[in-house]
Design a protein around this motif. Structure first.
Motif, PDB file in Angstrom:
ATOM      1  N   ASP A 197       0.830  -1.208   0.000  1.00 28.10           N
ATOM      2  CA  ASP A 197       0.000   0.000   0.000  1.00 28.10           C
ATOM      3  C   ASP A 197       0.865   1.259   0.000  1.00 28.10           C
ATOM      4  O   ASP A 197       0.568   2.240  -0.700  1.00 28.10           O
ATOM      5  N   ILE A 198       1.930   1.237   0.807  1.00 23.09           N
ATOM      6  CA  ILE A 198       2.813   2.403   0.884  1.00 23.09           C
ATOM      7  C   ILE A 198       3.508   2.640  -0.453  1.00 23.09           C
ATOM      8  O   ILE A 198       3.621   3.778  -0.937  1.00 23.09           O
ATOM      9  N   THR A 199       3.966   1.531  -1.091  1.00 22.30           N
ATOM     10  CA  THR A 199       4.650   1.651  -2.378  1.00 22.30           C
ATOM     11  C   THR A 199       3.730   2.239  -3.438  1.00 22.30           C
ATOM     12  O   THR A 199       4.113   3.137  -4.203  1.00 22.30           O
ATOM     13  N   VAL A 200       2.493   1.738  -3.495  1.00 16.05           N
ATOM     14  CA  VAL A 200       1.524   2.239  -4.472  1.00 16.05           C
ATOM     15  C   VAL A 200       1.230   3.710  -4.233  1.00 16.05           C
ATOM     16  O   VAL A 200       1.175   4.520  -5.170  1.00 16.05           O
ATOM     17  N   MET A 201       1.047   4.084  -2.967  1.00 14.02           N
ATOM     18  CA  MET A 201       0.750   5.487  -2.649  1.00 14.02           C
ATOM     19  C   MET A 201       1.909   6.395  -3.063  1.00 14.02           C
ATOM     20  O   MET A 201       1.697   7.477  -3.635  1.00 14.02           O
ATOM     21  N   GLU A 202       3.148   5.938  -2.768  1.00 13.05           N
ATOM     22  CA  GLU A 202       4.309   6.751  -3.134  1.00 13.05           C
ATOM     23  C   GLU A 202       4.396   6.930  -4.642  1.00 13.05           C
ATOM     24  O   GLU A 202       4.730   8.012  -5.152  1.00 13.05           O
ATOM     25  N   GLN A 203       4.103   5.852  -5.410  1.00  5.80           N
ATOM     26  CA  GLN A 203       4.146   5.942  -6.865  1.00  5.80           C
ATOM     27  C   GLN A 203       3.098   6.905  -7.395  1.00  5.80           C
ATOM     28  O   GLN A 203       3.373   7.705  -8.300  1.00  5.80           O
ATOM     29  N   MET A 204       1.877   6.840  -6.832  1.00  2.10           N
ATOM     30  CA  MET A 204       0.808   7.730  -7.274  1.00  2.10           C
ATOM     31  C   MET A 204       1.138   9.181  -6.965  1.00  2.10           C
ATOM     32  O   MET A 204       0.925  10.082  -7.792  1.00  2.10           O
ATOM     33  N   LEU A 205       1.668   9.429  -5.770  1.00  2.00           N
ATOM     34  CA  LEU A 205       2.041  10.797  -5.398  1.00  2.00           C
ATOM     35  C   LEU A 205       3.143  11.320  -6.311  1.00  2.00           C
ATOM     36  O   LEU A 205       3.147  12.491  -6.717  1.00  2.00           O
ATOM     37  N   SER A 206       4.096  10.428  -6.631  1.00  2.00           N
ATOM     38  CA  SER A 206       5.205  10.836  -7.500  1.00  2.00           C
ATOM     39  C   SER A 206       4.712  11.149  -8.908  1.00  2.00           C
ATOM     40  O   SER A 206       5.123  12.149  -9.516  1.00  2.00           O
ATOM     41  N   GLU A 208       1.811  12.195  -9.815  1.00  3.66           N
ATOM     42  CA  GLU A 208       0.987  13.409  -9.836  1.00  3.66           C
ATOM     43  C   GLU A 208       1.754  14.632  -9.357  1.00  3.66           C
ATOM     44  O   GLU A 208       1.190  15.713  -9.195  1.00  3.66           O
ATOM     45  N   LYS A 211       4.455  14.253  -4.339  1.00  3.05           N
ATOM     46  CA  LYS A 211       5.267  13.635  -3.295  1.00  3.05           C
ATOM     47  C   LYS A 211       6.119  14.651  -2.535  1.00  3.05           C
ATOM     48  O   LYS A 211       6.115  14.724  -1.329  1.00  3.05           O
TER      49      LYS A 211
END
Length: 219
Positions: A197-206, A208, A211
């Motif tokens: 979950d953390i990895t996916v969130m970091e990728q999405m933030l990056s 967009e 991050k």
């Protein structure tokens, strides 16, 4: 099924009723009842005596056993019921044991088993992994702890007695460590899910472009 803590119900001391009744009786002996107001006054005095005495006299506490709450999963309920039954037996034996080393091991084991039981409530898929814990380790732990307690109770310092006690102490230490590893394995799936979950969130933030801004905001 997970046992619920006993419900504590507080009662007024029975002496409160005795005092109220005594006040009413004393009034009746000293002042005869001619009118309704006499009864009302006597009743009011008795009620006042009850209220005052209930403030100063200690309450009585009654523990009412509550029925265990079902999780709705038969395997989980069975594991919880067996696990808490073993823990209750173990706690009773531990309280009679004198040796600090064994007491410390048993307290640690009880705490770990409690965490394992809580884990299967939140993640019922872990319940099948506890078969050996319930069918062998905990029953054997009860047997060894009870034998250790009886050795202490009987006294004596012969070679066989000391050897048996030392082996039990060593085995409890090993079991304590093994159960902690078992608990860590049960948490492994949750840790992997959280990491994903953390990895996916970091990728999405990056992706967009949020991050860096988010990090700056949280500082």
């Amino acid at each position: 099924m997970e046992p619920q803590a006993p419900k504590l119900i507080r009662h007024n001391s029975p002496f409160c009723y005795y005092i109220a009744g005594g006040v009413f009786l004393l009034y009746a002996l000293l002042l005869p009842f001619y009118r309704l107001s006499d009864y009302l006054l006597a009743g009011g005095l008795a009620a006042g005596a009850f209220a005052v005495s209930s403030i100063f006299l200690p309450k009585q506490v009654t523990a009412v056993k509550q029925e265990p709450v079902s999780s709705g999963n038969e395997a989980v309920d069975k594991a919880l019921s067996e696990g808490h039954d073993y823990l209750n037996q173990l706690a009773g034996i531990r309280r009679r044991i004198i040796g600090d080393k064994v007491k410390t091991s048993l307290v640690s084991i009880e705490g770990t088993v409690n965490l394992i039981l809580k884990d299967i409530v939140s993640d019922p898929s872990d319940a099948p992994q506890l078969r050996r814990l319930m069918s062998y380790y905990l029953p054997t732990l009860i047997k060894l702890s009870d034998f250790y307690q009886r050795l202490e109770e009987q006294g004596g310092s012969g070679e066989n007695v000391e050897t048996s006690k030392a082996r039990i102490e060593e085995n409890l230490t090993v079991l304590d460590s093994a159960l902690k590893k078992q608990l860590d394995l049960l948490y492994e799936n949750d840790a992997l899910d959280i990491s994903s979950d953390i990895t996916v969130m970091e990728q999405m933030l990056s992706q967009e472009g949020l991050k860096g801004g988010l990090n700056d905001t949280l500082k």
